[in-house]
Design an enzyme around this catalytic site. Sequence first.
Site, PDB file in Angstrom:
ATOM      1  N   GLU A  67       0.603  -1.011  -0.007  1.00  0.00           N
ATOM      2  CA  GLU A  67       0.144  -0.485   0.066  1.00  0.00           C
ATOM      3  C   GLU A  67       0.545   1.054  -0.009  1.00  0.00           C
ATOM      4  O   GLU A  67       1.660   1.461   0.591  1.00  0.00           O
ATOM      5  CB  GLU A  67      -0.649  -0.100   1.005  1.00  0.00           C
ATOM      6  CG  GLU A  67      -1.909  -1.260   1.521  1.00  0.00           C
ATOM      7  CD  GLU A  67      -3.081  -1.312   2.254  1.00  0.00           C
ATOM      8  OE1 GLU A  67      -4.442  -1.691   2.111  1.00  0.00           O
ATOM      9  OE2 GLU A  67      -2.449  -1.092   3.403  1.00  0.00           O
ATOM     10  N   CYS A  70       3.223   8.888   1.205  1.00  0.00           N
ATOM     11  CA  CYS A  70       3.872   7.735   2.762  1.00  0.00           C
ATOM     12  C   CYS A  70       3.881   6.071   2.387  1.00  0.00           C
ATOM     13  O   CYS A  70       3.247   6.024   0.830  1.00  0.00           O
ATOM     14  CB  CYS A  70       2.529   7.460   3.351  1.00  0.00           C
ATOM     15  SG  CYS A  70       3.056   6.221   4.860  1.00  0.00           S
ATOM     16  N   CYS A  75       5.870  -6.275   8.495  1.00  0.00           N
ATOM     17  CA  CYS A  75       6.284  -6.470   9.085  1.00  0.00           C
ATOM     18  C   CYS A  75       7.290  -7.406  10.019  1.00  0.00           C
ATOM     19  O   CYS A  75       6.257  -7.777  10.107  1.00  0.00           O
ATOM     20  CB  CYS A  75       6.128  -4.920   9.853  1.00  0.00           C
ATOM     21  SG  CYS A  75       7.903  -4.074  10.971  1.00  0.00           S
ATOM     22  N   CYS A 101       4.962  -5.153  16.587  1.00  0.00           N
ATOM     23  CA  CYS A 101       4.608  -3.041  17.839  1.00  0.00           C
ATOM     24  C   CYS A 101       2.960  -4.525  17.371  1.00  0.00           C
ATOM     25  O   CYS A 101       2.053  -4.346  16.609  1.00  0.00           O
ATOM     26  CB  CYS A 101       4.298  -2.756  17.385  1.00  0.00           C
ATOM     27  SG  CYS A 101       6.264  -2.386  16.160  1.00  0.00           S
ATOM     28  N   CYS A 148      -0.158  -2.125  16.128  1.00  0.00           N
ATOM     29  CA  CYS A 148       0.014  -2.371  14.338  1.00  0.00           C
ATOM     30  C   CYS A 148      -0.124  -3.457  13.208  1.00  0.00           C
ATOM     31  O   CYS A 148      -0.124  -3.958  13.254  1.00  0.00           O
ATOM     32  CB  CYS A 148       1.765  -1.652  14.437  1.00  0.00           C
ATOM     33  SG  CYS A 148       2.025  -2.284  12.010  1.00  0.00           S
ATOM     34  N   GLY A 194       5.936  -2.275   6.641  1.00  0.00           N
ATOM     35  CA  GLY A 194       7.409  -2.052   6.256  1.00  0.00           C
ATOM     36  C   GLY A 194       8.313  -1.584   7.610  1.00  0.00           C
ATOM     37  O   GLY A 194       7.708  -0.082   8.541  1.00  0.00           O
ATOM     38  N   SER A 196      11.564   6.754   8.510  1.00  0.00           N
ATOM     39  CA  SER A 196      10.590   6.094  10.534  1.00  0.00           C
ATOM     40  C   SER A 196      11.502   5.108  10.816  1.00  0.00           C
ATOM     41  O   SER A 196      10.974   3.843   9.891  1.00  0.00           O
ATOM     42  CB  SER A 196       8.862   6.837  10.398  1.00  0.00           C
ATOM     43  OG  SER A 196       8.613   5.812  11.575  1.00  0.00           O
ATOM     44  N   LEU A 249       9.398   5.531  19.694  1.00  0.00           N
ATOM     45  CA  LEU A 249       9.236   5.359  20.902  1.00  0.00           C
ATOM     46  C   LEU A 249       8.342   4.451  21.407  1.00  0.00           C
ATOM     47  O   LEU A 249       8.380   3.727  22.713  1.00  0.00           O
ATOM     48  CB  LEU A 249       9.851   6.543  21.531  1.00  0.00           C
ATOM     49  CG  LEU A 249      11.365   7.385  21.547  1.00  0.00           C
ATOM     50  CD1 LEU A 249      11.562   8.467  22.628  1.00  0.00           C
ATOM     51  CD2 LEU A 249      12.045   6.243  21.955  1.00  0.00           C
ATOM     52  N   HIS A 250       7.124   5.473  21.988  1.00  0.00           N
ATOM     53  CA  HIS A 250       6.130   5.105  22.499  1.00  0.00           C
ATOM     54  C   HIS A 250       6.051   4.378  23.726  1.00  0.00           C
ATOM     55  O   HIS A 250       5.202   4.497  24.513  1.00  0.00           O
ATOM     56  CB  HIS A 250       5.207   3.291  21.738  1.00  0.00           C
ATOM     57  CG  HIS A 250       5.286   3.595  20.324  1.00  0.00           C
ATOM     58  ND1 HIS A 250       4.921   4.948  18.967  1.00  0.00           N
ATOM     59  CD2 HIS A 250       5.627   2.887  19.665  1.00  0.00           C
ATOM     60  CE1 HIS A 250       5.239   4.486  18.158  1.00  0.00           C
ATOM     61  NE2 HIS A 250       5.594   3.912  18.212  1.00  0.00           N
ATOM     62  N   CYS A 261      -1.799   5.930  10.439  1.00  0.00           N
ATOM     63  CA  CYS A 261      -0.587   5.502  10.158  1.00  0.00           C
ATOM     64  C   CYS A 261      -0.904   4.321  11.483  1.00  0.00           C
ATOM     65  O   CYS A 261      -2.082   3.553  11.931  1.00  0.00           O
ATOM     66  CB  CYS A 261       0.344   5.977  11.802  1.00  0.00           C
ATOM     67  SG  CYS A 261       0.491   8.146  11.481  1.00  0.00           S
TER      68      CYS A 261
END
Length: 346
Positions: A89, A102, A109, A113, A116, A160, A192, A216-217, A334
């Site tokens: 995408e 984007c 990936c 996470c 995501c 990814g 990123s 970071l999160h 995102c």
Amino acid sequence: MTSGLYGLTFAELEQRLRSEGLKSIHARSLWSWLYRGKSPEQFPAPLKRWWEAQELGNKSGGKVRQEWQSSDGLTRKWLLDLSDGESVETVLMRFSGRWTACVSSQVGCAMGCVFCATGQAGFTRHLGPEEIVDQLRHVQAYLEAEALGRLRNVVLMGMGEPLHNYEAVMQALEIVTDRRGMNLGPGNITLSTVGVIPGIRRMAEEQRPYHLAVSLHGAREEIRSALVPVSRRWPLDELIEACRFYGERTERRIFFEWTLIEGANDSLEQADELAELLQGIPAHINLIPLNPTSAYAGQATSCGPVQAFKGRLKERGYVCTVRQRRGIDVAAGCGQLRGGEGVGRL
Ligand code: SAH
Ligand code: SF4
């Protein structure tokens, strides 16, 4: 076949033409055809003969399998076919009168996470440089066909982890920033990463001219690891060391991304810990209220606490912005990219 040509840097294209009996000056004409729409009619005779002997097919980038337009009127998403039947995408957004693409760097990936959609789908394979370039060629062809103006910004924030596919990503970026071709500004490109430490250090050592954003999160290891499992492999303290190194080497500000999840990482205590953690690093903190994905039950932090979190970071002297939500109705926000058909709605 054009296959292969779009994955070559200018120098590599020159080399290839030389090895096939042409001259290095022919690379310039061919490069203009590949990226600037120069007509082959204007090619010098030997290049024209070479060109006619090739099967130079599809010039407009990846083939579209599915396409979505968000009701926000400012976001478009494409599912593009890859030659082996996989798909990725790519999203185009308009911010403050400028176009931002984007782009994806992998099918799926490997980083896992929890919040995501790409991570939830798992890893299929890396993209080659050509497949990354193709996404941008596709976006440019669309903008040109619709007479919508030029693409200005590029973010590697699609499917990814770009630093898990370092070589291909850097090769693609070298190609699209070449002034003789697509000529995208390196200073308008942001990569990123979830925090792949060796990749961050390598970018600094190689003085790559792109902006770096680090996801970071969490400002404490146990909070971060619960959201970003690879933090066990590349621990937070070592990640921050790598960011310091990057900042010192490149003298560039780093963007830090923080997905705000209710009750998980949105307390003022976390804001304070973040402020401590980043001390001395030239930082821009980007807050992203969680976008929904099917396999994660967490909720986005609501407006009041988002502003409080931002306010605390500002008090502590940081530049801090809240990312505008885009394309949520077509799962183009995102962390919502999954790369399958019919995922336009959750
Ligand atoms: N792999 C890279 C780039 C792709 S993700 C990275 O992780 O940085 C781009 C950004 O979207 C990252 O900051 C990521 O943490 C964030 N993100 C992922 N899922 C999200 C979600 N559901 N809601 C909001 N942001 C999300
Ligand atoms: Fe991968 Fe980034 Fe999604 Fe994490 S947030 S799973 S690193 S794409």
